[in-house]
Scaffold this motif. Sequence first.
Motif, short mmCIF file in Angstrom:
data_model
loop_
_atom_site.label_atom_id
_atom_site.label_comp_id
_atom_site.label_asym_id
_atom_site.label_seq_id
_atom_site.Cartn_x
_atom_site.Cartn_y
_atom_site.Cartn_z
N LEU A 316 -42.35 44.56 23.65
CA LEU A 316 -43.73 44.10 23.53
C LEU A 316 -44.70 45.20 23.13
O LEU A 316 -45.54 45.01 22.25
CB LEU A 316 -44.20 43.52 24.87
CG LEU A 316 -43.88 42.04 25.12
CD1 LEU A 316 -44.35 41.64 26.49
CD2 LEU A 316 -44.52 41.19 24.05
N ALA A 317 -44.59 46.37 23.80
CA ALA A 317 -45.55 47.44 23.53
C ALA A 317 -45.47 47.90 22.08
O ALA A 317 -46.48 48.18 21.44
CB ALA A 317 -45.30 48.61 24.48
N GLU A 318 -44.24 47.91 21.53
CA GLU A 318 -44.06 48.37 20.14
C GLU A 318 -44.69 47.41 19.14
O GLU A 318 -45.06 47.80 18.04
CB GLU A 318 -42.57 48.45 19.80
CG GLU A 318 -41.82 49.57 20.48
CD GLU A 318 -40.33 49.36 20.35
OE1 GLU A 318 -39.85 48.96 19.27
OE2 GLU A 318 -39.63 49.59 21.35
N THR A 319 -44.78 46.13 19.52
CA THR A 319 -45.27 45.14 18.56
C THR A 319 -46.74 44.77 18.85
O THR A 319 -47.25 43.82 18.28
CB THR A 319 -44.41 43.87 18.60
OG1 THR A 319 -44.43 43.36 19.93
CG2 THR A 319 -42.99 44.14 18.19
N THR A 320 -47.38 45.51 19.75
CA THR A 320 -48.76 45.17 20.13
C THR A 320 -49.72 46.30 19.78
O THR A 320 -49.41 47.47 19.97
CB THR A 320 -48.83 44.91 21.64
OG1 THR A 320 -47.95 43.85 21.96
CG2 THR A 320 -50.24 44.53 22.08
N THR A 321 -50.89 45.93 19.29
CA THR A 321 -51.96 46.90 19.04
C THR A 321 -53.08 46.62 20.03
O THR A 321 -53.50 45.46 20.17
CB THR A 321 -52.51 46.71 17.61
OG1 THR A 321 -51.41 46.73 16.71
CG2 THR A 321 -53.50 47.80 17.24
N GLU A 322 -53.54 47.68 20.72
CA GLU A 322 -54.65 47.49 21.66
C GLU A 322 -55.95 47.91 20.99
O GLU A 322 -56.02 48.98 20.39
CB GLU A 322 -54.41 48.34 22.92
CG GLU A 322 -55.54 48.20 23.93
CD GLU A 322 -55.27 48.97 25.22
OE1 GLU A 322 -54.15 48.91 25.75
OE2 GLU A 322 -56.21 49.64 25.68
N ILE A 323 -56.97 47.07 21.09
CA ILE A 323 -58.27 47.40 20.46
C ILE A 323 -59.39 47.18 21.47
O ILE A 323 -59.19 46.59 22.54
CB ILE A 323 -58.53 46.53 19.19
CG1 ILE A 323 -58.57 45.03 19.56
CG2 ILE A 323 -57.50 46.79 18.13
CD1 ILE A 323 -59.17 44.16 18.48
N LEU A 336 -56.94 36.21 9.32
CA LEU A 336 -57.24 35.11 8.40
C LEU A 336 -56.59 35.32 7.04
O LEU A 336 -56.29 34.35 6.32
CB LEU A 336 -58.76 34.95 8.25
CG LEU A 336 -59.45 34.40 9.50
CD1 LEU A 336 -60.95 34.54 9.40
CD2 LEU A 336 -59.06 32.94 9.75
N GLU A 337 -56.36 36.59 6.69
CA GLU A 337 -55.68 36.88 5.40
C GLU A 337 -54.16 36.83 5.54
O GLU A 337 -53.43 37.10 4.59
CB GLU A 337 -56.09 38.27 4.91
CG GLU A 337 -57.54 38.36 4.44
CD GLU A 337 -58.01 39.80 4.30
OE1 GLU A 337 -57.17 40.70 4.10
OE2 GLU A 337 -59.22 40.02 4.41
N GLY A 338 -53.65 36.52 6.78
CA GLY A 338 -52.20 36.47 7.01
C GLY A 338 -51.57 37.85 6.98
O GLY A 338 -50.38 38.00 6.74
N LYS A 339 -52.40 38.90 7.23
CA LYS A 339 -51.89 40.28 7.09
C LYS A 339 -51.66 40.97 8.43
O LYS A 339 -51.31 42.14 8.47
CB LYS A 339 -52.88 41.11 6.28
CG LYS A 339 -52.93 40.71 4.81
CD LYS A 339 -53.83 41.65 4.04
CE LYS A 339 -53.89 41.24 2.58
NZ LYS A 339 -55.10 41.74 1.94
N LEU A 340 -51.91 40.26 9.53
CA LEU A 340 -51.74 40.90 10.84
C LEU A 340 -50.27 40.86 11.23
O LEU A 340 -49.57 39.90 10.95
CB LEU A 340 -52.57 40.12 11.86
CG LEU A 340 -53.10 40.90 13.06
CD1 LEU A 340 -53.94 42.07 12.61
CD2 LEU A 340 -53.91 39.98 13.95
#
Length: 348
Positions: A316-323, A336-340
């Motif tokens: 999970l941690a490897e595939t998650t970005t914290e903001i 919305l651009e399908g790029k996340l």
Amino acid sequence: MFLPKFDVNLSKTFKLYTMNTQATYKAFRVEENDGKFTTAIKDMPFLEISEGELLIKVSYSSLNYKDALSATGNKGVTRNFPHTPGIDATGVIVASHSNKFKIADEVIVTSYDLGMNTDGGFAEYVKVPVEWVVKLPAGLSMKEAMMIGTAGLTAGLSVLRLTETVQPDNGAIAVSGATGGVGSVSLAILNKLGYKTVAITSKNSEVDFLKKLGANEVILREDFENLDKKPLLKPLYAGAIDTVGGTILENLIKSVSPMGTVSCCGNVASPKLELTVFPFILRGVSLIGIDSQNYPMEYREKVWSKLATEWKLDTLAETTTEIALEDLQAKINLMLEGKLKGRTIIKL
Ligand SMILES: NC(=O)c1ccc[n+]([C@@H]2O[C@H](COP(=O)([O-])OP(=O)(O)OC[C@H]3O[C@@H](n4cnc5c(N)ncnc54)[C@H](OP(=O)(O)O)[C@@H]3O)[C@@H](O)[C@H]2O)c1
């Protein structure tokens, strides 16, 4: 300022809490002016809670496709603005008018009406009916629960329903929208349970990422979209988890083996399906719809409990970005651009 009317102890607790901390709270607000939608972080006054409601100090929220739609004024998701999106939140109860939860309990709130027409988790506080709340299971931190979020809960519900009928030795499971939130968590859980998986993605650059999640094979979306238009295709998969709809879902249903199961939860590609009845009446294929927003509480609690124990994901941690709240708009644009890629969590 929040002042409960009928619980003296509660009132004292929360008054003390706010006196020692803050009188307003921050929220990511979407406003509508002359049909145009803008977003900004605003200071909000505390609200009263009524009987059967809880006030939660949010620790983390997470970004889902519905939030991106709400943040851009999609009236199918949110009818009235100004509004705070955020269909997910974890946090600590700071005021409770319920016997089921007490102050300081750590909890998860996902879906129902949160972030849709009820102010949601992109804020330091949320107020919700007690029926929407799940106690954080032992073995899961609040941060981990939001790495999972509604996307992971939807993945968990899809896997739960699929595994009721399809076992690992029946064959491979295909997963579409594989680099997205629902797709990536589905792949990781299926891998943990010993299923062979085939990831369908538009992102040639993410083949290694998908293999690391456990995908045994990766197919490019355009190849899978452009299969023969016949009513039935070669049966290749024991089951499928579809997150995108449209032609990909059609081709998955046509490519599933006899007695296979396909789950369907999303429509980023298209809400339309053009099929014959043949996959169902000649191969006994089952199509299961997943509506995590209203799925019964017993299923939610079961999936959260599994995600904290036998399904617990170490990727999970490897595939998650914290903001932070301030970075949210840029991530919404990418989604919305399908790029996340993977999951995005917001620390409050
Ligand atoms: N029914 C429910 O309870 C429920 C709950 C949560 C989400 N959902 C829905 O499930 C879907 C996926 O959610 P998510 O959180 O995983 O979203 P996400 O993180 O944005 O991922 C969606 C993925 O779908 C693929 N995709 C994007 N645009 C596409 C297009 N035009 N055609 C085909 N594939 C496309 C992309 O993956 P690749 O580049 O890897 O192909 C993208 O990463 C959304 O439609 C969402 O609304 C439903």
